[in-house]
Design a protein around this motif. Sequence first.
Motif, mmCIF file in Angstrom:
data_model
loop_
_atom_site.group_PDB
_atom_site.id
_atom_site.type_symbol
_atom_site.label_atom_id
_atom_site.label_comp_id
_atom_site.label_asym_id
_atom_site.label_seq_id
_atom_site.Cartn_x
_atom_site.Cartn_y
_atom_site.Cartn_z
ATOM 1 N N HIS A 111 0.809 -1.222 0.000
ATOM 2 C CA HIS A 111 0.000 0.000 0.000
ATOM 3 C C HIS A 111 0.851 1.285 0.000
ATOM 4 O O HIS A 111 0.567 2.238 -0.736
ATOM 5 C CB HIS A 111 -0.916 -0.030 1.230
ATOM 6 C CG HIS A 111 -1.782 1.165 1.400
ATOM 7 N ND1 HIS A 111 -2.930 1.356 0.675
ATOM 8 C CD2 HIS A 111 -1.653 2.249 2.198
ATOM 9 C CE1 HIS A 111 -3.474 2.506 1.038
ATOM 10 N NE2 HIS A 111 -2.721 3.074 1.961
ATOM 11 N N HIS A 148 1.351 4.544 -2.548
ATOM 12 C CA HIS A 148 1.337 5.989 -2.277
ATOM 13 C C HIS A 148 2.582 6.658 -2.892
ATOM 14 O O HIS A 148 2.489 7.729 -3.494
ATOM 15 C CB HIS A 148 1.342 6.261 -0.771
ATOM 16 C CG HIS A 148 -0.028 6.236 -0.136
ATOM 17 N ND1 HIS A 148 -1.034 7.074 -0.535
ATOM 18 C CD2 HIS A 148 -0.544 5.484 0.872
ATOM 19 C CE1 HIS A 148 -2.125 6.834 0.205
ATOM 20 N NE2 HIS A 148 -1.847 5.872 1.067
ATOM 21 N N GLY A 166 -1.657 7.991 7.704
ATOM 22 C CA GLY A 166 -2.097 7.729 9.071
ATOM 23 C C GLY A 166 -1.126 6.834 9.825
ATOM 24 O O GLY A 166 -1.048 6.880 11.046
ATOM 25 N N ASP A 218 -4.629 13.354 13.947
ATOM 26 C CA ASP A 218 -5.836 12.677 14.451
ATOM 27 C C ASP A 218 -5.932 12.746 15.974
ATOM 28 O O ASP A 218 -7.008 12.966 16.528
ATOM 29 C CB ASP A 218 -5.860 11.215 13.978
ATOM 30 C CG ASP A 218 -6.011 11.105 12.464
ATOM 31 O OD1 ASP A 218 -6.493 12.082 11.846
ATOM 32 O OD2 ASP A 218 -5.649 10.060 11.894
ATOM 33 N N GLY A 265 -7.845 14.551 10.837
ATOM 34 C CA GLY A 265 -6.936 15.419 10.074
ATOM 35 C C GLY A 265 -7.660 16.504 9.291
ATOM 36 O O GLY A 265 -7.401 17.706 9.472
ATOM 37 N N GLY A 283 -2.012 10.320 2.693
ATOM 38 C CA GLY A 283 -3.239 11.021 3.077
ATOM 39 C C GLY A 283 -3.024 12.433 3.592
ATOM 40 O O GLY A 283 -3.799 13.340 3.283
ATOM 41 N N ASN A 320 -3.359 17.987 3.075
ATOM 42 C CA ASN A 320 -3.349 19.200 3.918
ATOM 43 C C ASN A 320 -2.847 20.425 3.142
ATOM 44 O O ASN A 320 -1.709 20.462 2.660
ATOM 45 C CB ASN A 320 -2.460 18.943 5.150
ATOM 46 C CG ASN A 320 -2.466 20.131 6.104
ATOM 47 O OD1 ASN A 320 -1.684 21.062 5.955
ATOM 48 N ND2 ASN A 320 -3.361 20.107 7.056
HETATM 49 O O1 KG4 Z 1 -3.110 7.579 3.298
HETATM 50 P P1 KG4 Z 1 -4.332 7.647 4.121
HETATM 51 O O2 KG4 Z 1 -5.641 7.982 3.452
HETATM 52 O O3 KG4 Z 1 -4.535 6.318 4.901
HETATM 53 C C1 KG4 Z 1 -3.428 5.606 5.395
HETATM 54 O O4 KG4 Z 1 -2.836 4.841 4.607
HETATM 55 O O5 KG4 Z 1 -3.070 5.860 6.563
HETATM 56 O O6 KG4 Z 1 -4.037 8.729 5.285
HETATM 57 C C2 KG4 Z 1 -4.966 8.995 6.292
HETATM 58 C C3 KG4 Z 1 -4.406 10.067 7.192
HETATM 59 C C4 KG4 Z 1 -5.266 10.287 8.438
HETATM 60 O O7 KG4 Z 1 -4.422 10.361 9.563
HETATM 61 C C5 KG4 Z 1 -5.947 11.616 8.137
HETATM 62 O O8 KG4 Z 1 -6.312 12.332 9.284
HETATM 63 C C6 KG4 Z 1 -4.864 12.341 7.359
HETATM 64 O O9 KG4 Z 1 -4.334 11.338 6.511
HETATM 65 N N1 KG4 Z 1 -5.406 13.458 6.573
HETATM 66 C C7 KG4 Z 1 -5.122 14.756 6.828
HETATM 67 C C8 KG4 Z 1 -5.871 15.536 5.902
HETATM 68 N N2 KG4 Z 1 -6.582 14.672 5.111
HETATM 69 C C9 KG4 Z 1 -6.282 13.410 5.540
HETATM 70 N N3 KG4 Z 1 -4.311 15.318 7.733
HETATM 71 C C10 KG4 Z 1 -4.228 16.665 7.746
HETATM 72 N N4 KG4 Z 1 -4.906 17.471 6.904
HETATM 73 C C11 KG4 Z 1 -5.735 16.950 5.965
HETATM 74 N N5 KG4 Z 1 -6.402 17.762 5.137
#
Ligand code: KG4
Length: 368
Positions: A120, A124, A148, A178, A191, A281, A285
Amino acid sequence: MLLSIETSCDETAVSVICLESYLAASRDTEQYLKSDLIASKTKLHTAYGGVVPELAAREHIANLPSLVAEALAKASISLSEVRAIAVTRGPGLKGCLLVGLSFAKAISLSSSIPLLPIHHIEGHMCAGALLAQHERPQYPYLTLVVSGGHTMLVLVESFRQYKQLAVTRDDAAGEAFDKGATLFGLPYPGGPALSREAERGDAKRFSFPIAVPDDASSFSFSGLKTAVQREVQRLGEAAKEPQTVADLSASLEHAIVEALVLKSVQAAETQQVKSFLLTGGVAANGRLRKRLKEEMEQRGIQFSVPPHRWCTDNAAMIGVLAAGIIEQTPQAFQSWNRSSGEKLGPNAELTLGARAKWPIAELFENER
Ligand code: KG4
Ligand code: ZN
């Protein structure tokens, strides 16, 4: 045609890539990416304040058959035209991974299609390949992967040749967002909620530590979490005032973003790269995107970041990595033969299990 499936967490995602168009000189994403679908269950999980693994797995079971059918229909193809299936094997939630993997294996076996298990996080890291040609990072490039569960800086010397430069010692950047959101009483997913609050907050009101360990090879966010926890305790009931929540959010966002920016700039200068890619993810931001772009462009380094839908979990990144693997080792696919035992693909077996934990370090061993 290549079908890809991603079910590692709470998004069910399916994409279809036309390998012929992918291999064409122009490599135009709009041409080769035939479908790119995501069924998100954020609303379902919001009621529980986080992803409920059992519910997420059941949703994948409910979603996958129709999503795959829809993806094939959107690409105007039938299953008989699919020449390879790529699926996320890990890391992620075990039950969720098992749904996608079992589904992919079932299609693979019943229709005699080779299966490619994908990491995974490597997906990314490869999301930059989905960008338009002039926006794609050029080798060797530096990538900051922030999700995350992961925070790391990786030097990508060429396709699948990785060198890890820095990794978090404790929490991932996404976790820091988070956990902060939970402390500030913000809803799941933390997030995005925190960054929305931060937009109307004053980042200078609270001075949280910008955690930059002396050691160039690490990030650390656990001390920051403790500092935020103390501040919330000190504020007591006042921490719940709307403006205070916005100011706390902006101050925490500033501390996380500046720590990521500082380390990224240091590494980019040391490695003398010309391109930088932000993925994972947390790359959604806005502040992180803006600050990294500024700092990199000031140094003459090309800054790339995929649009939001390819920063958070999606199947296009899994598919584009698999397409690259097929391009690199076409002979493995040409010689693939259903009658040659249980082999499902160049490096996959029918007995292949999901890997909830799959240390990214295994990708760096250059064993392939
Ligand atoms: O890559 P992802 O979708 O899932 C994993 O593989 O972990 O990442 C998810 C993470 C979460 O911690 C979420 O809160 C964070 O990305 N995230 C953000 C934002 N959008 C998603 N953190 C800060 N600002 C954002 N806009
Ligand atoms: Zn992810």
